[in-house]
Design an enzyme around this catalytic site. Structure first.
Site, mmCIF file in Angstrom:
data_model
loop_
_atom_site.group_PDB
_atom_site.id
_atom_site.type_symbol
_atom_site.label_atom_id
_atom_site.label_comp_id
_atom_site.label_asym_id
_atom_site.label_seq_id
_atom_site.Cartn_x
_atom_site.Cartn_y
_atom_site.Cartn_z
ATOM 1 N N GLY A 376 -28.177 -35.884 62.307
ATOM 2 C CA GLY A 376 -27.421 -37.200 61.808
ATOM 3 C C GLY A 376 -27.185 -37.731 60.035
ATOM 4 N N GLY A 377 -26.147 -38.691 60.407
ATOM 5 C CA GLY A 377 -26.255 -39.072 58.450
ATOM 6 C C GLY A 377 -26.921 -39.007 57.524
ATOM 7 N N ASP A 494 -30.878 -50.728 64.948
ATOM 8 C CA ASP A 494 -29.944 -49.502 64.784
ATOM 9 C C ASP A 494 -30.609 -49.153 66.265
ATOM 10 O OD1 ASP A 494 -27.863 -47.381 64.982
ATOM 11 O OD2 ASP A 494 -29.461 -46.162 63.700
#
Length: 664
Positions: A376-377, A494
């Site tokens: 992911g980021g 999130d």
């Protein structure tokens, strides 16, 4: 100094702690004096510490593995810039892990001979699978269990000795000088030394004892912050064991301290103190407060400055260090440590879950691509296996990712303090060698989205209605804990299917707290100018105005409920449908045709009442007005009984995927 002038003290029974299991060490020691770099085999040496891991026969595979390490580690250690090496040999259950370190003032040739002699003496004197040996200028340790937590003095055995001779003319002043010198030397070793994390010190005193010499060192694989914390723990032992003693040392596997009134190291001291720079006027004499231990008398005038001076000096040193780091732009290599050290210290249990980098490199085959679970980021996640067979998931923060650094702060501050069966468990943390690693329990079914939205219908069929309903309830209970029942009031921000992990029994666990926010108990919402999250799960008030609250988490939960029932992603462009999932489900609910959008992979094997109830709860959670959305405790009640009458939901907002706007 002669060997008879030294006396051993009660060793610190700090065992290797592997996976929370304490292992008591039986310490058998031989006592000797040391001057400068005495030959490894000089009289009185070695000081072996034999463990309890069981013996091994001379013709065993374990002995063969030790012999292999003995043939390679002396050279590897002496050729290393830090005079330090770790190694492993053999295969489980006869695998051996070893660590070797030479004192920072040693030459390469001396280091080689010292480690070589250490292997010979330790193997011959200890037939246990775990053992440690100290020479004056090197230490060797090995074990059949990896040193997962043996990263500082708290998790490695320490051995303390002192000189029986005492300072007599000005004992209080002497101890103040020793405290200042040792503290300054430890600080220099941690923050101002070379790659060896080593420092030596010298201070002037008086005619009776003209000079005092000191030494501090950590293993070079430790960060400066961790080295300092390790040495501070050893310094705390000095007032307890060494009052008035003109020489003393506390030896550990990961860090060690020593002071003497005779020189014992090579070269010029890296830290110099004058007598006036470390001595203050002696306090008024007070009567003895009594004997403690084996006949040693502790006096208030001595104990107070000894205890206070290291603490005050440590606070000043750390404050100056971080102020200096803050005022100058950090380099990329320095970024991991000072940037979040304050957050690390806020987590009470971080020290107990520190894992060394070698363990994680071994567990993941050096972060092999074949072990990557996802990315992911923040960075990548890797599957790993610890020496005892425990499987783990290692989140490796990207060194260039600001998002990863912020996530690390939150994960450490939150996950280590939050404990619930529907939250993923944090096992360990590693902040070494510019790495930022978080270690979680490994969940074999991985994330919910990989099954729920799989292209393979057979995989999706694994999630029958019973499992889906169980997942919905588990997520709701996890959120209720975060919002209402935990010691912290946490808004996740999130929530999405990819952040719901499933164990082997399909029990859901909420993960990834990198974007989470802590609320005060009386706080109801927050506002941010930086909206982060995943489109399709973000509440309209958060996406449009940056307002977030427990009700924005409720919105994300409602989206997931509708996804779990239908098997469809919200706002999925690949579906070819112009309307988002929320609008589609709401329109079917108004025409009593909800069953038409239920995931066909369940093959009709579900309870109609439960499905309709879950759909209505999901629609209640995705209403546009946050006030209209239920709290998670209300959701849990709604899911748990049919007697709770559900209100009619209003139409959810339609949020455009393209321009990020929402409308009725």
């Amino acid at each position: 100094m002669h060997s008879k002038s030294y006396n051993k003290l009660k060793p610190s029974h700090q065992p290797f702690r592997i996976h929370g299991m304490a292992r008591r060490l039986l310490l058998s020691v031989a006592i000797a004096a040391a001057t400068l770099l005495t030959p490894p085999g000089a009289a009185g040496y070695p000081w072996p510490l034999c463990g309890q891991a069981g013996g091994f026969p001379a013709d065993s595979n374990y002995k063969a593995s030790l012999s292999l390490l003995a043939a390679t580690m002396p050279k590897n250690t002496s050729m290393s810039p830090g005079l330090f090496a770790t190694a492993q040999a053999g295969a489980a259950p006869e695998k051996v892990w070893a660590l070797a370190l030479c004192r920072g003032d040693a030459s390469a040739s001396y280091c080689f001979s010292c480690i070589d002699q250490a292997f010979q003496d330790l193997i011959s004197s200890c037939d246990y699978k775990d053992a440690t040996i100290y020479f004056d200028s090197c230490v060797l340790t090995y074990s059949n269990i990896h040193f997962r937590a043996a990263d500082d003095a708290k998790y490695s055995p320490t051995y303390s000795i002192r000189n029986l001779a005492n300072a007599t003319a000005d004992s209080a002043g002497f101890q103040r000088l020793v405290a200042a010198l040792v503290n300054a030397t430890a600080g220099s070793a941690a923050f101002n030394s070379s790659a060896r994390l080593y420092a030596s010190g010298q201070a002037d005193f008086d005619k009776e004892l003209p000079h005092v010499y000191s030494w501090a060192q950590c293993t070079p694989d430790m960060s400066p912050d961790r080295c300092w914390r390790c040495l501070v723990r050893l310094m705390r032992e000095l007032p307890t064991y060494f009052t008035d003693g003109i020489g003393a040392r506390v030896l550990g596997i990961r860090c060690s301290l020593r002071y003497e009134t005779q020189p014992f190291f090579n070269g010029t001291a890296t830290v110099r103190l004058s007598a006036t720079s470390a001595r203050a006027p002696a306090p008024a004499a007070l009567p003895n407060v009594g004997a403690v231990g084996k006949g040693i008398k502790f006096r208030v005038p001595i104990m107070v400055p000894i205890i206070l001076l290291p603490i005050l000096s440590a606070i000043s040193l750390i404050a100056c260090f971080f102020l200096w780091r803050k005022l100058r732009p950090p380099t990329e290599a320095e970024q991991p440590y000072p940037s979040y050290s304050a957050e690390v210290e806020d987590v009470e249990s971080v020290d107990s879950i520190m894992i060394d980098i070698l363990t994680l490199q071994t567990a993941t085959d050096d972060f092999a691509e074949s072990n990557k679970l996802g990315e992911g980021g923040f960075g990548a996640v890797y599957k790993g296996t610890l020496p005892d067979g425990e499987q783990i998931a290692v989140k490796r923060m990207s060194k260039s990712s600001t998002q990863g650094l912020e996530e690390l702060r939150n994960e450490l501050a939150l996950v280590a303090k939050l404990k619930h069966k529907n939250l993923v468990s944090l096992i360990g943390v590693c902040l070494e060698q510019q790495e930022r690693l978080l270690v979680y329990e490994f969940l074999p079914n991985r994330s919910l989205d990989l099954i729920l939205f799989a292209k393979d219908s057979a995989k999706r069929e694994q999630l029958d209605w019973a499992k889906r309903h169980k997942i919905i309830e588990g997520i709701a209970r996890g959120l209720q804990y975060l919002h209402e029942d935990s010691q912290l009031k946490v808004v996740h921000r999130d929530l999405k299917a990819s952040n719901i992990l499933l164990d082997m029994n399909s029990v859901p666990k909420i993960s990834d707290f990198g974007l989470a926010k802590i609320f005060g108990r009386d706080q109801t919402q927050g506002v941010t100018n930086r909206v982060v999250g995943t489109h399709g799960y973000m509440a309209p008030e958060y996406m449009m105005r940056g307002n977030y609250s427990v009700k924005s988490d409720a919105f994300s939960f409602g989206v997931m409920v509708l996804e779990i029932v239908t098997g469809r992603k919200n706002n999925d462009d690949s579906s070819g449908k112009s309307e988002d999932l929320l609008t589609t489900v709401w329109e079917h609910s108004t025409t009593s045709t909800v069953l038409e959008v239920v995931d066909p992979c369940m093959n009709g094997s579900f309870l109609e009442k439960e499905v309709l109830r879950c759909v209505q709860i999901g629609l209640l959670c995705v209403q546009e007005n946050p006030v209209d959305r239920p709290t998670m405790s209300t959701v849990v009640t709604m899911l748990g009984g049919e007697t709770f009458t559900l209100p009619a939901p209003s139409k959810p907002p339609f949020c455009s995927r393209k321009n990020g706007t929402c409308a009725d």
